[in-house]
Design a protein around this motif. Sequence first.
Motif, PDB file in Angstrom:
ATOM      1  N   GLN A 141       7.210  -6.289  -0.397  1.00  0.00           N
ATOM      2  CA  GLN A 141       6.848  -5.147  -0.604  1.00  0.00           C
ATOM      3  C   GLN A 141       6.407  -4.390  -1.309  1.00  0.00           C
ATOM      4  O   GLN A 141       5.176  -3.749  -1.350  1.00  0.00           O
ATOM      5  CB  GLN A 141       8.521  -4.678   0.029  1.00  0.00           C
ATOM      6  N   MET A 142       5.990  -5.350  -2.235  1.00  0.00           N
ATOM      7  CA  MET A 142       5.179  -4.801  -3.324  1.00  0.00           C
ATOM      8  C   MET A 142       3.542  -4.691  -2.974  1.00  0.00           C
ATOM      9  O   MET A 142       2.618  -4.396  -2.622  1.00  0.00           O
ATOM     10  CB  MET A 142       5.633  -5.981  -5.395  1.00  0.00           C
ATOM     11  N   LEU A 143       3.321  -6.418  -2.313  1.00  0.00           N
ATOM     12  CA  LEU A 143       2.366  -6.616  -1.538  1.00  0.00           C
ATOM     13  C   LEU A 143       1.583  -5.432  -0.896  1.00  0.00           C
ATOM     14  O   LEU A 143       0.769  -5.008  -0.222  1.00  0.00           O
ATOM     15  CB  LEU A 143       1.904  -7.360  -1.277  1.00  0.00           C
ATOM     16  N   LEU A 144       3.111  -5.193   0.140  1.00  0.00           N
ATOM     17  CA  LEU A 144       2.424  -3.875   1.169  1.00  0.00           C
ATOM     18  C   LEU A 144       2.318  -2.648   0.688  1.00  0.00           C
ATOM     19  O   LEU A 144       1.022  -2.155   1.364  1.00  0.00           O
ATOM     20  CB  LEU A 144       3.713  -3.552   2.512  1.00  0.00           C
ATOM     21  N   ASP A 145       2.707  -2.045  -0.354  1.00  0.00           N
ATOM     22  CA  ASP A 145       2.822  -1.204  -1.366  1.00  0.00           C
ATOM     23  C   ASP A 145       1.525  -0.851  -1.680  1.00  0.00           C
ATOM     24  O   ASP A 145       0.626   0.000  -1.889  1.00  0.00           O
ATOM     25  CB  ASP A 145       4.056  -1.098  -2.233  1.00  0.00           C
ATOM     26  N   VAL A 205      -1.544  -7.793  -5.990  1.00  0.00           N
ATOM     27  CA  VAL A 205      -1.657  -6.423  -6.002  1.00  0.00           C
ATOM     28  C   VAL A 205      -3.236  -6.016  -6.633  1.00  0.00           C
ATOM     29  O   VAL A 205      -4.034  -5.173  -5.762  1.00  0.00           O
ATOM     30  CB  VAL A 205      -0.801  -5.498  -7.266  1.00  0.00           C
ATOM     31  N   SER A 206      -3.765  -6.385  -7.303  1.00  0.00           N
ATOM     32  CA  SER A 206      -4.687  -5.604  -8.071  1.00  0.00           C
ATOM     33  C   SER A 206      -5.724  -6.835  -7.246  1.00  0.00           C
ATOM     34  O   SER A 206      -7.112  -5.997  -6.980  1.00  0.00           O
ATOM     35  CB  SER A 206      -4.840  -7.261  -8.962  1.00  0.00           C
ATOM     36  N   GLY A 207      -5.821  -7.980  -6.430  1.00  0.00           N
ATOM     37  CA  GLY A 207      -6.794  -8.273  -6.106  1.00  0.00           C
ATOM     38  C   GLY A 207      -6.595  -7.713  -4.196  1.00  0.00           C
ATOM     39  O   GLY A 207      -7.538  -7.300  -3.957  1.00  0.00           O
ATOM     40  N   ILE A 208      -5.407  -7.590  -3.642  1.00  0.00           N
ATOM     41  CA  ILE A 208      -5.800  -6.632  -2.495  1.00  0.00           C
ATOM     42  C   ILE A 208      -6.546  -5.004  -2.346  1.00  0.00           C
ATOM     43  O   ILE A 208      -6.797  -4.939  -1.493  1.00  0.00           O
ATOM     44  CB  ILE A 208      -3.750  -6.017  -1.900  1.00  0.00           C
ATOM     45  N   LYS A 209      -5.608  -4.288  -4.066  1.00  0.00           N
ATOM     46  CA  LYS A 209      -7.082  -3.346  -3.792  1.00  0.00           C
ATOM     47  C   LYS A 209      -7.767  -3.840  -4.364  1.00  0.00           C
ATOM     48  O   LYS A 209      -8.513  -2.692  -3.655  1.00  0.00           O
ATOM     49  CB  LYS A 209      -6.119  -2.738  -5.471  1.00  0.00           C
ATOM     50  N   VAL A 266      -5.031  -9.543   4.054  1.00  0.00           N
ATOM     51  CA  VAL A 266      -3.757 -10.564   4.085  1.00  0.00           C
ATOM     52  C   VAL A 266      -2.545 -10.810   3.215  1.00  0.00           C
ATOM     53  O   VAL A 266      -3.303 -11.621   1.999  1.00  0.00           O
ATOM     54  CB  VAL A 266      -3.706 -11.513   5.192  1.00  0.00           C
ATOM     55  N   GLY A 267      -1.648 -10.204   2.942  1.00  0.00           N
ATOM     56  CA  GLY A 267      -1.146 -10.433   1.535  1.00  0.00           C
ATOM     57  C   GLY A 267      -0.067 -12.341   2.079  1.00  0.00           C
ATOM     58  O   GLY A 267       0.556 -12.163   2.780  1.00  0.00           O
ATOM     59  N   SER A 279       6.506  -7.090   8.175  1.00  0.00           N
ATOM     60  CA  SER A 279       4.442  -6.064   8.354  1.00  0.00           C
ATOM     61  C   SER A 279       4.138  -6.888   9.977  1.00  0.00           C
ATOM     62  O   SER A 279       4.006  -8.508   9.573  1.00  0.00           O
ATOM     63  CB  SER A 279       3.717  -6.881   7.348  1.00  0.00           C
ATOM     64  N   ASN A 280       3.567  -6.245  10.375  1.00  0.00           N
ATOM     65  CA  ASN A 280       2.789  -6.925  11.410  1.00  0.00           C
ATOM     66  C   ASN A 280       1.623  -6.279  12.035  1.00  0.00           C
ATOM     67  O   ASN A 280       1.431  -6.077  13.660  1.00  0.00           O
ATOM     68  CB  ASN A 280       4.549  -7.501  12.976  1.00  0.00           C
ATOM     69  N   THR A 281       0.656  -5.686  11.292  1.00  0.00           N
ATOM     70  CA  THR A 281      -0.250  -4.713  11.966  1.00  0.00           C
ATOM     71  C   THR A 281      -1.332  -6.046  11.743  1.00  0.00           C
ATOM     72  O   THR A 281      -1.552  -6.567  11.152  1.00  0.00           O
ATOM     73  CB  THR A 281      -0.716  -3.813  10.379  1.00  0.00           C
TER      74      THR A 281
END
Length: 279
Positions: free
Chosen positions: A246-250, A223-227, A237-238, A43-45
Amino acid sequence: MPAATLATSLPHNIFPNVPKRTNFSTLVPSGFSASSTSYPINSNTSLSFVAPLEAILFDIDGTLCDSDPLHYYAFRDMLQEVGFNNGSPIDEEFFINNISGKHNEELCTVLLPDWEFEKAMKFMVDKEALFRRIAAEQLQPISGLENLCKWVEKLGLKRAAVTNAPRSNAELLISMLKLEDFFEVIVLAEECARPKPFPDPYLKALDALKVSPHHTFVFEDSVSGIKAANGAGMPAVGMATRNPEQMLLDAGATLVIKDYNDPKLWENLEALVKQKSRL
């Protein structure tokens, strides 16, 4: 800069006297493997859309320090004692999928649905006390954290810690990492209407710092924090300290890094500085 404010102030933490259950003196978990074994991360957005950068918000557990293995051992030990899963110890996969990043009130219903809520919360309080004893012996910062903090201070960016952890844990970890004077604000989910994955804790941090979500980003490992960060209008930033990339990207991470030394992170930070200088 004055010490961070925690609601009103951040009192000194008193270390609880927790009975020993396990010898944690050499607690480097051989069975708890970091997701970095699957690198390189692809991932490199870019974070360029948050320029000019005003602030950075940080989760604590798993983001500032590699604490998930310590939580894992505390949960594994105590759940086995009460006969969870017929007395078989939980494994890393169960911890990642069912425990990591969740608030204790939610975990009461996830792990102990047949218990009275008060009894289940007492279990969580005891588990956190055991975690703090282990952390006092074993806690380590995420690699590169010191350099990132110096960079943030040099640029004069605003910063806050935002956590689902209880007050006593937040106090201990921030104290052990010597970040009491780094954070301007510390937001506890337990003092918000709703914890992560709801955006409330991050919205409270934005309000306290008086910054725009359009010029702020978040470091998160769950996941909860990113959401929660995305729900508050900010990119995340994961930090793939333990949870799979992949879990963090998803979950919605803008990019994923393995630690604060990751070249991908510094490429983004340097680009933000260059953009600011042109504005």
